[in-house]
Design a protein around this motif. Structure first.
Motif, PDB file in Angstrom:
ATOM      1  N   LYS A 137     -10.144  -7.121   6.971  1.00 31.35           N
ATOM      2  CA  LYS A 137      -9.471  -6.974   5.465  1.00 31.35           C
ATOM      3  C   LYS A 137      -9.880  -6.025   4.718  1.00 31.35           C
ATOM      4  CE  LYS A 137      -6.580 -11.225   5.713  1.00 31.35           C
ATOM      5  NZ  LYS A 137      -6.244 -12.276   5.411  1.00 31.35           N
ATOM      6  N   ALA A 138     -11.344  -6.548   4.417  1.00 33.45           N
ATOM      7  CA  ALA A 138     -12.287  -5.560   3.230  1.00 33.45           C
ATOM      8  C   ALA A 138     -12.161  -4.250   3.707  1.00 33.45           C
ATOM      9  CB  ALA A 138     -13.642  -6.289   3.542  1.00 33.45           C
ATOM     10  N   LEU A 139     -12.434  -4.011   5.119  1.00 31.52           N
ATOM     11  CA  LEU A 139     -12.463  -2.631   5.383  1.00 31.52           C
ATOM     12  C   LEU A 139     -11.117  -1.853   5.227  1.00 31.52           C
ATOM     13  CD1 LEU A 139     -14.468  -2.915   8.756  1.00 31.52           C
ATOM     14  CD2 LEU A 139     -15.020  -1.457   7.040  1.00 31.52           C
ATOM     15  N   ALA A 140      -9.870  -2.352   5.657  1.00 34.46           N
ATOM     16  CA  ALA A 140      -8.722  -1.672   5.466  1.00 34.46           C
ATOM     17  C   ALA A 140      -8.313  -1.477   3.854  1.00 34.46           C
ATOM     18  CB  ALA A 140      -7.528  -2.708   5.984  1.00 34.46           C
ATOM     19  N   GLU A 141      -8.821  -2.472   3.224  1.00 35.72           N
ATOM     20  CA  GLU A 141      -8.332  -2.461   1.787  1.00 35.72           C
ATOM     21  C   GLU A 141      -9.326  -1.298   1.180  1.00 35.72           C
ATOM     22  OE1 GLU A 141      -8.249  -5.272  -2.357  1.00 35.72           O
ATOM     23  OE2 GLU A 141      -8.686  -6.152  -0.146  1.00 35.72           O
ATOM     24  N   ASP A 142     -10.571  -0.943   1.429  1.00 40.41           N
ATOM     25  CA  ASP A 142     -11.304  -0.256   0.976  1.00 40.41           C
ATOM     26  C   ASP A 142     -10.923   1.188   1.335  1.00 40.41           C
ATOM     27  OD1 ASP A 142     -13.819  -0.478  -0.814  1.00 40.41           O
ATOM     28  OD2 ASP A 142     -15.023   0.593   0.672  1.00 40.41           O
ATOM     29  N   TRP A 143     -10.704   1.426   2.583  1.00 39.71           N
ATOM     30  CA  TRP A 143     -10.088   2.568   3.042  1.00 39.71           C
ATOM     31  C   TRP A 143      -8.840   3.035   2.449  1.00 39.71           C
ATOM     32  CZ3 TRP A 143     -12.818   6.085   5.693  1.00 39.71           C
ATOM     33  CH2 TRP A 143     -13.465   5.488   6.712  1.00 39.71           C
ATOM     34  N   CYS A 144      -8.017   2.230   2.190  1.00 38.28           N
ATOM     35  CA  CYS A 144      -6.711   2.373   1.582  1.00 38.28           C
ATOM     36  C   CYS A 144      -6.952   2.634   0.055  1.00 38.28           C
ATOM     37  CB  CYS A 144      -5.748   1.292   1.514  1.00 38.28           C
ATOM     38  SG  CYS A 144      -5.039   1.019   3.285  1.00 38.28           S
ATOM     39  N   ARG A 145      -7.814   2.047  -0.769  1.00 37.91           N
ATOM     40  CA  ARG A 145      -7.951   2.367  -2.106  1.00 37.91           C
ATOM     41  C   ARG A 145      -8.836   3.461  -2.328  1.00 37.91           C
ATOM     42  NH1 ARG A 145     -12.574   1.125  -5.120  1.00 37.91           N
ATOM     43  NH2 ARG A 145     -13.460  -0.056  -3.432  1.00 37.91           N
ATOM     44  N   LYS A 146      -9.644   4.062  -1.538  1.00 40.10           N
ATOM     45  CA  LYS A 146     -10.512   5.262  -1.792  1.00 40.10           C
ATOM     46  C   LYS A 146      -9.895   6.407  -1.232  1.00 40.10           C
ATOM     47  CE  LYS A 146     -14.850   2.789  -1.775  1.00 40.10           C
ATOM     48  NZ  LYS A 146     -16.337   2.139  -1.339  1.00 40.10           N
ATOM     49  N   ALA A 147      -8.838   6.316  -0.329  1.00 44.07           N
ATOM     50  CA  ALA A 147      -8.044   7.564  -0.027  1.00 44.07           C
ATOM     51  C   ALA A 147      -6.925   7.392  -0.913  1.00 44.07           C
ATOM     52  CB  ALA A 147      -7.605   7.031   1.580  1.00 44.07           C
ATOM     53  N   LYS A 148      -6.540   6.671  -1.704  1.00 40.68           N
ATOM     54  CA  LYS A 148      -5.694   6.985  -2.407  1.00 40.68           C
ATOM     55  C   LYS A 148      -5.636   8.265  -3.199  1.00 40.68           C
ATOM     56  CE  LYS A 148      -2.732   4.950  -6.261  1.00 40.68           C
ATOM     57  NZ  LYS A 148      -2.652   3.811  -7.077  1.00 40.68           N
ATOM     58  N   GLY A 149      -4.627   9.174  -3.306  1.00 38.57           N
ATOM     59  CA  GLY A 149      -4.701  10.509  -4.051  1.00 38.57           C
ATOM     60  C   GLY A 149      -5.522  11.575  -3.430  1.00 38.57           C
ATOM     61  N   LYS A 150      -6.019  11.121  -2.252  1.00 34.40           N
ATOM     62  CA  LYS A 150      -7.031  12.099  -1.467  1.00 34.40           C
ATOM     63  C   LYS A 150      -6.361  12.422  -0.063  1.00 34.40           C
ATOM     64  CE  LYS A 150     -11.511  11.199  -3.514  1.00 34.40           C
ATOM     65  NZ  LYS A 150     -12.961  10.836  -2.949  1.00 34.40           N
ATOM     66  N   MET A 151      -5.969  11.443   0.702  1.00 36.19           N
ATOM     67  CA  MET A 151      -5.592  11.529   1.887  1.00 36.19           C
ATOM     68  C   MET A 151      -4.135  11.528   1.940  1.00 36.19           C
ATOM     69  SD  MET A 151      -8.443   9.986   4.388  1.00 36.19           S
ATOM     70  CE  MET A 151      -8.654  11.545   5.439  1.00 36.19           C
ATOM     71  N   ASP A 152      -3.379  11.876   2.912  1.00 33.43           N
ATOM     72  CA  ASP A 152      -1.988  11.870   3.030  1.00 33.43           C
ATOM     73  C   ASP A 152      -1.422  10.560   3.599  1.00 33.43           C
ATOM     74  OD1 ASP A 152      -1.738  14.487   2.524  1.00 33.43           O
ATOM     75  OD2 ASP A 152      -1.569  15.289   4.603  1.00 33.43           O
ATOM     76  N   ASN A 153      -2.162   9.880   4.967  1.00 25.19           N
ATOM     77  CA  ASN A 153      -1.699   8.575   5.351  1.00 25.19           C
ATOM     78  C   ASN A 153      -2.948   7.681   5.861  1.00 25.19           C
ATOM     79  OD1 ASN A 153       1.239   9.055   5.228  1.00 25.19           O
ATOM     80  ND2 ASN A 153       0.876  10.626   6.641  1.00 25.19           N
ATOM     81  N   VAL A 154      -2.791   6.632   5.730  1.00 29.90           N
ATOM     82  CA  VAL A 154      -3.695   5.550   6.267  1.00 29.90           C
ATOM     83  C   VAL A 154      -3.075   4.739   6.750  1.00 29.90           C
ATOM     84  CG1 VAL A 154      -5.625   3.770   5.627  1.00 29.90           C
ATOM     85  CG2 VAL A 154      -5.334   5.704   4.178  1.00 29.90           C
ATOM     86  N   PHE A 155      -3.370   4.755   8.388  1.00 28.35           N
ATOM     87  CA  PHE A 155      -2.631   3.676   9.143  1.00 28.35           C
ATOM     88  C   PHE A 155      -3.666   2.921   9.753  1.00 28.35           C
ATOM     89  CE2 PHE A 155      -0.500   8.049   9.827  1.00 28.35           C
ATOM     90  CZ  PHE A 155       0.924   7.560   9.458  1.00 28.35           C
ATOM     91  N   VAL A 156      -3.250   1.308   9.644  1.00 33.62           N
ATOM     92  CA  VAL A 156      -4.155   0.380   9.892  1.00 33.62           C
ATOM     93  C   VAL A 156      -3.919  -0.375  11.253  1.00 33.62           C
ATOM     94  CG1 VAL A 156      -5.027  -1.767   8.961  1.00 33.62           C
ATOM     95  CG2 VAL A 156      -4.464  -0.039   7.321  1.00 33.62           C
ATOM     96  N   HIS A 157      -4.810  -0.600  12.001  1.00 29.19           N
ATOM     97  CA  HIS A 157      -4.549  -1.110  13.361  1.00 29.19           C
ATOM     98  C   HIS A 157      -4.846  -2.667  12.955  1.00 29.19           C
ATOM     99  CE1 HIS A 157      -6.082  -2.874  17.112  1.00 29.19           C
ATOM    100  NE2 HIS A 157      -4.760  -2.738  17.464  1.00 29.19           N
ATOM    101  N   VAL A 158      -3.548  -3.312  13.589  1.00 31.24           N
ATOM    102  CA  VAL A 158      -3.550  -4.917  13.120  1.00 31.24           C
ATOM    103  C   VAL A 158      -3.681  -5.780  14.489  1.00 31.24           C
ATOM    104  CG1 VAL A 158      -2.669  -4.602  10.680  1.00 31.24           C
ATOM    105  CG2 VAL A 158      -1.172  -5.101  12.983  1.00 31.24           C
ATOM    106  N   GLY A 159      -3.775  -5.376  15.456  1.00 37.27           N
ATOM    107  CA  GLY A 159      -3.794  -5.968  16.876  1.00 37.27           C
ATOM    108  C   GLY A 159      -4.767  -6.788  16.919  1.00 37.27           C
TER     109      GLY A 159
END
Length: 310
Positions: free
Chosen positions: A65-87
């Motif tokens: 959760k901590a990693l996914a949240e940080d990737w999404c927050r820091k990629a905002k406005g920079k990257m096109d898409n952040v896909f999160v594996h939840v399996g």
């Protein structure tokens, strides 16, 4: 990062490594420069986090959760898409992570089949996927097929039969298997709003010929720019150029595989190429010997030092 309504896996998507400290704890401070490196040096603007490359099965739910949240927050406005594996092995943990991914604004989620207690049929797989997807019904949902790791060899084509009736948010497959017959059947039977992306880096061109919408892989962290050139050559009908690039990628991986090209080696190579401090893998995986990593790095530079030749 609010998920785009039409967010789809396409083009080159880097399956990110999880930065760890030398003590084996997650290291969020590396994520922002990691994102900048992918964008500025590799021309990669979509990522797949907490997957196999990200050592997800060796991480706790809280860490994921901590990693996914940080990737999404820091990629905002920079990257096109952040896909999160939840399996996960646990359905409840997978649902928890799916719900969290929706809350943090992920652009889509993916789920690999459980691999300890394994589903035996396509219907068993779909039942598991449906329950996970129900926790985040508005997020694009992808099935992550990787039989060499999971031991689940149920044809994906069978999983796709009527899957939208069970999972309205279903949007495609991350196909990380060598069976191009099954892959081709997935492509030929996919819906217009789906993406079928290929996950065997050394066979990217074969996947494109079969109709892949893009590719997700670990080597695209440090060879994404060349993979992008391969796709461009293929789309322009320049098969000689596309093959030349694919053969170079294969030569590097073939050289690395002569000994032991596991995730620890791959992660070390990314650290060496990028200059990022990604740390060791988490046990039971171990860091590769420094001399071995240097030999692969030398091979990398000998093949790719002059990008103009590509």
């Amino acid at each position: 990062m609010a998920p785009a309504a039409d967010a789809k896996m396409s083009g080159i998507v880097a399956a990110t490594f999880t930065p760890l400290t030398s003590e084996g704890e997650i290291n969020l401070s590396v994520i922002e420069p990691y994102i900048d490196y992918l964008i500025n040096k590799q021309n990669v603007k979509s990522i797949f986090v907490n997957g196999t490359t990200g050592e997800s099965v060796s991480l706790s739910v809280a860490e994921r959760k901590a990693l996914a949240e940080d990737w999404c927050r820091k990629a905002k406005g920079k990257m096109d898409n952040v896909f999160v594996h939840v399996g996960c092995m646990s359905l409840k943990d997978s649902q928890d992570l799916a719900c969290h991914a929706a809350q943090i604004g992920a652009d889509g989620i993916a789920v690999i089949s459980p691999s300890f207690f394994k589903p035996g049929t396509a219907d068993d797989i779909k039942a598991f996927l449906r329950e996970v997807a129900s926790a985040a019904p508005n997020l694009p949902f992808y099935y992550y097929h990787m039989p060499a790791i999971t031991g689940v060899n149920v044809p994906v084509r069978d999983v796709l039969n009527d899957i939208e009736d069970l999972i309205p948010s279903f949007r495609g497959v991350k196909f990380s298997g060598y069976d191009l017959l099954d892959f081709g059947q997935c492509v030929s039977n996919s819906q217009p709003n789906w993406s079928v992306v290929y996950g065997v880096d050394e066979q990217l061109l074969a996947g494109l010929v079969m109709g892949a919408n893009g590719a997700v892989g670990s080597t695209y962290n440090y060879m994404g720019s060349y993979a992008n050139k391969l796709i461009t050559a293929f789309e322009n009908g320049d098969q000689l150029q596309a093959r030349a690039i694919q053969f170079k990628l294969q030569e590097l991986l073939s050289f690395a595989m002569k000994n032991r090209f596991d995730l620890g080696v791959n992660k070390q190579l990314m650290s060496e190429v990028s200059g990022l401090s990604l740390g060791p893998p988490r046990l039971p995986l171990v860091q590769c010997p420094q001399e071995y990593a240097k030999s692969i790095l030398q091979k990398y530079h000998s093949l790719f030092q002059d990008s103009r030749s590509m």
